[in-house]
Design an enzyme around this catalytic site. Structure first.
Site, PDB file in Angstrom:
ATOM      1  CB  SER A   1      -0.884  -0.008   1.248  1.00  0.00           C
ATOM      2  OG  SER A   1      -1.823   1.020   1.174  1.00  0.00           O
ATOM      3  CD  GLU A   2      -0.815   3.520  -3.496  1.00  0.00           C
ATOM      4  OE1 GLU A   2      -0.716   2.294  -3.293  1.00  0.00           O
ATOM      5  OE2 GLU A   2      -1.679   4.020  -4.240  1.00  0.00           O
ATOM      6  CG  ASN A   3      -1.070   4.118   3.103  1.00  0.00           C
ATOM      7  OD1 ASN A   3      -1.118   3.144   2.370  1.00  0.00           O
ATOM      8  ND2 ASN A   3      -1.599   4.129   4.301  1.00  0.00           N
TER       9      ASN A   3
END
Lengths: 230, 220
Positions: free
Chosen positions: B46-48
């Site tokens: 998840s890019e966060n």
């Protein structure tokens, strides 16, 4: 000289009209909610905000939008905000959309003293228009520049009086990058401990990046999309 | 007879292999996570700043400090890790993510993707999509073959502003699977309920037909 401050209202006085402020957080997770509220109360204007998102209508950076304190924003996604849409469409708000990875790297570069870097992200898209293009090993890249803030506002889980910071889970997000890229960084924490209480093996932001640290009380930590298992 | 969405998801989940690191886009791609066999050891990125997304939490353990890139509350699976956004996109751009599955508005016969803005409508932003399509080793786009007016979303060239140029590896729709190769766009599979004529009629883009093309049961 101590870095510890006890009043958010006092500490945000270092933020001046026209400043560039880098703000940590992803959506509403890990946002410096206390400093933002104090900044909204202070009413400082013409701010350039650098942040992945811009809060929601009545929370986070949305509070600064409501007060029309923001002149320009650099962000990757601003979808959840009606006040934003209004101000953008009537020309009150200048918006620079930046791909998320490029935004993170621009802030990282700013904090690391790197003026610019080449990335393939955005080549062939509207983002690349007007930017220098250069080929490396046959792959076209565009030049992006580092970002330094007059101020950075970050939120951590634990911090000590030197400014060492530790973040919790995915609330880390842009916070360590912002901390390093602010000429003056204000860190707010849920737990403020003495020097020596944090294990040096597990420090995410070394204290030298932080100029001011405060403990916030009663964090709201709003959730944008509460999803649970059926 | 399954819905378009079910057909797309049923086919797309086969792209995920044991041992892969995978980034799933917001919306329909996120739903793929529910169909990955439990026997597979897959880490979802998840890019966060999370590698190893777990299932949605039970009500009593919902944590505002633990969300995915769609801002949904999630959990972390065993072996997972947290990191900042610069590191997260270093993983993406650095070619460390095996597979990204994203939604699309238009795909061109050259493998261009448009999925982030419609001129004249409020622009919400590209989020991490432009980085992901450049950086993931394999980019699979899943979308309906035609829009709500019945028009082909697979174009000779995209009319909408691009997310990336020549970035799509594979396109999965509700009726077909295409690959993007040195020889152009190639039809690889005909899905349930579809046939070649139907696909030709619904596809504006120029494509060739793979000589080893497969037809799913129920296709005509």
């Amino acid at each position: 000289m101590t870095k510890i401050s006890t009043s958010f209202n006092d500490i945000v006085r270092i933020i001046q009209d026209g400043d560039t402020v880098i703000v940590g957080g992803f959506g509403l997770s890990g946002i410096p909610e206390k400093a933002i509220m104090a900044l909204a109360e202070q009413g400082t204007k013409d701010l350039t905000i650098v942040s992945n998102n811009c809060g929601v209508d009545d929370w986070g950076l949305g509070l600064l939008l409501q007060n029309k304190q923001i002149k320009k924003i650099l962000a990757s996604y601003v979808g959840e905000n009606k006040v934003f849409e209004e101000q953008y469409l009537n020309g009150e708000l200048d918006v620079e959309l930046v791909p998320q990875g490029t935004l993170a790297e621009r802030i990282r570069a700013g904090g690391a003293g790197i003026s610019g870097f080449y990335t393939p992200t955005g080549v062939g898209t509207p983002i690349a228009e007007g930017k220098e293009h250069k080929k490396f090993n046959g792959r076209t890249c565009i030049l992006e520049t580092g970002i330094v803030g007059d101020i950075a506002l970050v939120k951590a889980w634990k911090g000590d009086s030197y400014g060492n910071l530790l973040y919790r889970k995915t609330s880390r997000n842009f916070n360590p990058l912002a901390a390093a890229a602010g000429n003056k960084t204000i860190a707010e924490v849920e737990e403020l401990v003495e020097i020596g209480d944090l294990d040096p093996n597990f420090i995410h932001t070394p204290g030298l990046y932080v100029q001011h640290i405060l403990k916030g009380e009663n964090y709201e930590k709003r959730i944008e999309k509460r999803t649970v298992r059926a | 007879m399954s819905t378009s969405r079910e057909k797309i998801i049923n086919r797309a989940v086969h792209e995920i292999q044991d041992g892969m690191t995978v980034n799933l886009g917001i919306g329909m791609p996120t739903m793929l996570a529910n169909f990955i066999p439990a026997s597979m050891n897959v880490y979802l990125h998840s890019e966060n700043g999370l590698l190893g997304i777990g299932p949605y939490p039970h009500e009593n353990v919902v944590d505002p400090d633990l969300i995915n890139a769609g801002k949904e509350t999630v959990t972390v699976k065993e072996g997972g890790s947290f990191f900042d956004n610069a590191e997260s996109f270093a993983m993406i751009r650095g070619g460390h993510i095996d597979l990204a599955v994203l939604g699309g508005m238009e795909v061109s016969e050259k493998g261009d993707l448009a999925n982030w803005m419609i001129p004249g409508k409020m622009v919400k932003g590209m989020g991490g999509a432009m980085d992901i399509v450049q950086g993931a080793r394999k980019v699979v786009i899943i979308m309906n073959h035609v829009n709500k007016y019945g028009e082909s979303k697979i174009r000779a060239s995209c009319e909408l502003p691009l997310t990336g140029s020549q970035v799509v590896s594979r396109l999965i729709t509700d009726i077909a699977v295409f690959d993007f190769t040195d020889k152009g766009m190639v039809l690889k599979e005909i899905l349930e309920g579809a046939n070649l004529d139907m696909i030709r009629n619904k596809t504006e883009a120029d494509f060739s037909v793979d000589k080893n093309i497969t037809q799913k049961e129920g296709s005509s």
